[in-house]
Design an enzyme around this catalytic site. Structure first.
Site, PDB file in Angstrom:
ATOM      1  N   ARG A 191       0.725  -7.095   4.205  1.00  0.00           N
ATOM      2  CA  ARG A 191       0.344  -6.571   2.890  1.00  0.00           C
ATOM      3  C   ARG A 191       1.433  -6.834   1.856  1.00  0.00           C
ATOM      4  O   ARG A 191       1.137  -7.162   0.702  1.00  0.00           O
ATOM      5  CB  ARG A 191       0.064  -5.072   3.009  1.00  0.00           C
ATOM      6  CG  ARG A 191      -0.476  -4.418   1.734  1.00  0.00           C
ATOM      7  CD  ARG A 191      -0.946  -3.009   2.026  1.00  0.00           C
ATOM      8  NE  ARG A 191      -1.531  -2.366   0.866  1.00  0.00           N
ATOM      9  CZ  ARG A 191      -0.907  -1.446   0.119  1.00  0.00           C
ATOM     10  NH1 ARG A 191       0.342  -1.090   0.430  1.00  0.00           N
ATOM     11  NH2 ARG A 191      -1.498  -0.907  -0.912  1.00  0.00           N
ATOM     12  N   HIS A 234       0.768  -8.734  -1.673  1.00  0.00           N
ATOM     13  CA  HIS A 234       1.081  -8.107  -2.955  1.00  0.00           C
ATOM     14  C   HIS A 234       2.183  -8.858  -3.702  1.00  0.00           C
ATOM     15  O   HIS A 234       2.255  -8.792  -4.929  1.00  0.00           O
ATOM     16  CB  HIS A 234       1.486  -6.647  -2.746  1.00  0.00           C
ATOM     17  CG  HIS A 234       0.326  -5.745  -2.496  1.00  0.00           C
ATOM     18  ND1 HIS A 234       0.338  -4.395  -2.774  1.00  0.00           N
ATOM     19  CD2 HIS A 234      -0.913  -5.996  -1.998  1.00  0.00           C
ATOM     20  CE1 HIS A 234      -0.830  -3.857  -2.453  1.00  0.00           C
ATOM     21  NE2 HIS A 234      -1.600  -4.807  -1.977  1.00  0.00           N
ATOM     22  N   ASN A 254       1.364  -0.272  -5.113  1.00  0.00           N
ATOM     23  CA  ASN A 254       2.488  -0.214  -4.179  1.00  0.00           C
ATOM     24  C   ASN A 254       3.103   1.170  -3.987  1.00  0.00           C
ATOM     25  O   ASN A 254       3.625   1.477  -2.910  1.00  0.00           O
ATOM     26  CB  ASN A 254       3.596  -1.171  -4.649  1.00  0.00           C
ATOM     27  CG  ASN A 254       3.163  -2.616  -4.609  1.00  0.00           C
ATOM     28  OD1 ASN A 254       2.418  -3.036  -3.728  1.00  0.00           O
ATOM     29  ND2 ASN A 254       3.609  -3.394  -5.584  1.00  0.00           N
ATOM     30  N   HIS A 310      -7.675  -6.693   7.311  1.00  0.00           N
ATOM     31  CA  HIS A 310      -7.917  -5.256   7.491  1.00  0.00           C
ATOM     32  C   HIS A 310      -8.410  -4.933   8.899  1.00  0.00           C
ATOM     33  O   HIS A 310      -8.793  -3.796   9.169  1.00  0.00           O
ATOM     34  CB  HIS A 310      -8.909  -4.753   6.443  1.00  0.00           C
ATOM     35  CG  HIS A 310      -8.310  -4.614   5.073  1.00  0.00           C
ATOM     36  ND1 HIS A 310      -9.024  -4.186   3.979  1.00  0.00           N
ATOM     37  CD2 HIS A 310      -7.048  -4.856   4.633  1.00  0.00           C
ATOM     38  CE1 HIS A 310      -8.235  -4.173   2.917  1.00  0.00           C
ATOM     39  NE2 HIS A 310      -7.034  -4.579   3.286  1.00  0.00           N
TER      40      HIS A 310
END
Length: 337
Positions: free
Chosen positions: A71, A75, A103, A202
């Protein structure tokens, strides 16, 4: 005969020159500054081995860390490209991306990146960028949880700036509509196939109550739950995620195998058991996307192949190369700060 030998020699010389030029074009030689897999072959030959060793220890301590590191890479790449800007703390003129809405109180794994960087600096000072270290850590996180591997093009350099506004505006949110999600991926040069395949990450990890509460209690602003959410699954989620409070309570993104990278995530979507709105809309909102979900649910190898391809594509978003940026000694701050 002499003329023939000369022509053969001339041809071989020309062919060799072509091979060298092609190699530079394909892998970033010369002044092109592109990424290529062997970037650290001479300067830090054990770089990938070092990264994988640290990530393996971190994932052994906590399986969830694999999803967290993946992740972080995602990001980072969606803001200014894959340049390590997310890793910067607030300092001087830099306002950290760590406090953005996507975040704050959820992004984690920074300490593992610090550990990776310290090990790399010990082996090869001022050589391997934080951006490359994070990209490799994302690949290793997939492999260590049973997912696919891929060859990572390297040579990224680190940003000397961060963008809080970019982090707030560029990263898809859990409650975004299907069109908004696709648009934010398109803005990064990623298409619908990439959206669906990358969402498959996911299959590991967890999400906070605050990211899916809306689906349980007030999906459309009228006090009603999301009708696309399977009822018994929704009832189970309400026990962990009340109407108020418990924002940080965690639920598995993949109820069947949160610690194993597989295609179970897509099977869940077909059963209306995707945790986030951004998950379930991949099946409920668009025919082309729905067909991709079905394909990956039926064929794990197909998913793995596309996931690897899409991860390389994402990792190539607007890298800093050549003389741009810097190689940070500490991932949390720019050099000489």
């Amino acid at each position: 005969a002499r003329i023939g030998s000369f022509l053969v020699l001339l041809y071989l010389t020309y062919a060799l020159t072509l091979c060298i030029c092609d190699d530079e074009d394909n892998y970033g030689g010369g002044e092109r500054g592109n990424l290529f897999p062997g970037f650290y072959r001479s300067s830090c030959p054990r770089a990938e081995e070092i990264v994988k060793s640290v990530v393996a220890k971190a994932v052994a301590r906590e399986t969830r860390m694999a999803a967290s590191l993946m992740r972080l890479h995602f990001h980072d790449c969606f803001v200014q490209g894959c340049d390590g800007s997310l890793l910067l703390d607030t300092s001087g003129s830099i306002v950290t991306e760590k406090n953005s809405n996507p975040n704050s109180r959820s992004a984690r794994g920074y300490e593992v990146v610090d550990e990776i960087k310290a090990a790399l600096e010990s082996e090869c000072p001022n050589t391997v960028s934080c951006a490359d270290a994070l990209t490799l850590a994302a690949r290793d996180s997939s492999v260590l949880t049973g997912g696919p591997s891929w060859i990572v093009p390297l040579g990224r350099r680190d940003s000397t700036i961060a963008s809080l506004s970019g982090s707030n505006n560029n990263i898809p949110a859990p409650n975004n509509t299907f069109n908004t999600i696709v648009s934010r991926f398109n803005n990064q040069g990623l298409d619908l196939t990439d959206v669906v395949a990358l969402s498959g990450s996911h299959t590991i990890g967890f999400s906070r109550c605050t990211s899916f509460r809306q689906r349980l209690y007030n999906q459309s602003g009228n006090g009603s739950p999301d009708t696309t959410l399977e009822q018994s699954y929704a009832a189970n989620l309400r026990q962990r995620c009340p109407k108020s409070g418990g924002d940080q309570n965690l639920s598995e993104l993949d109820i069947n195998s949160a610690g194993r990278f597989d295609n179970s995530y897509f099977k869940n979507l077909i059963e209306n058991m995707g945790l986030l709105n951004s998950d379930e809309v991949l099946f409920s909102s668009n025919e082309q996307s729905r067909e991709l979900v079905k394909k990956y649910a039926e064929d794990q190898e197909e998913f793995f192949e596309q996931f690897a391809e899409s991860m390389v594509k994402m990792g190539n978003i607007s890298p800093l190369t050549g003389s741009s940026g810097e190689i940070r000694k500490n991932c949390r701050k720019i050099n000489n700060s």
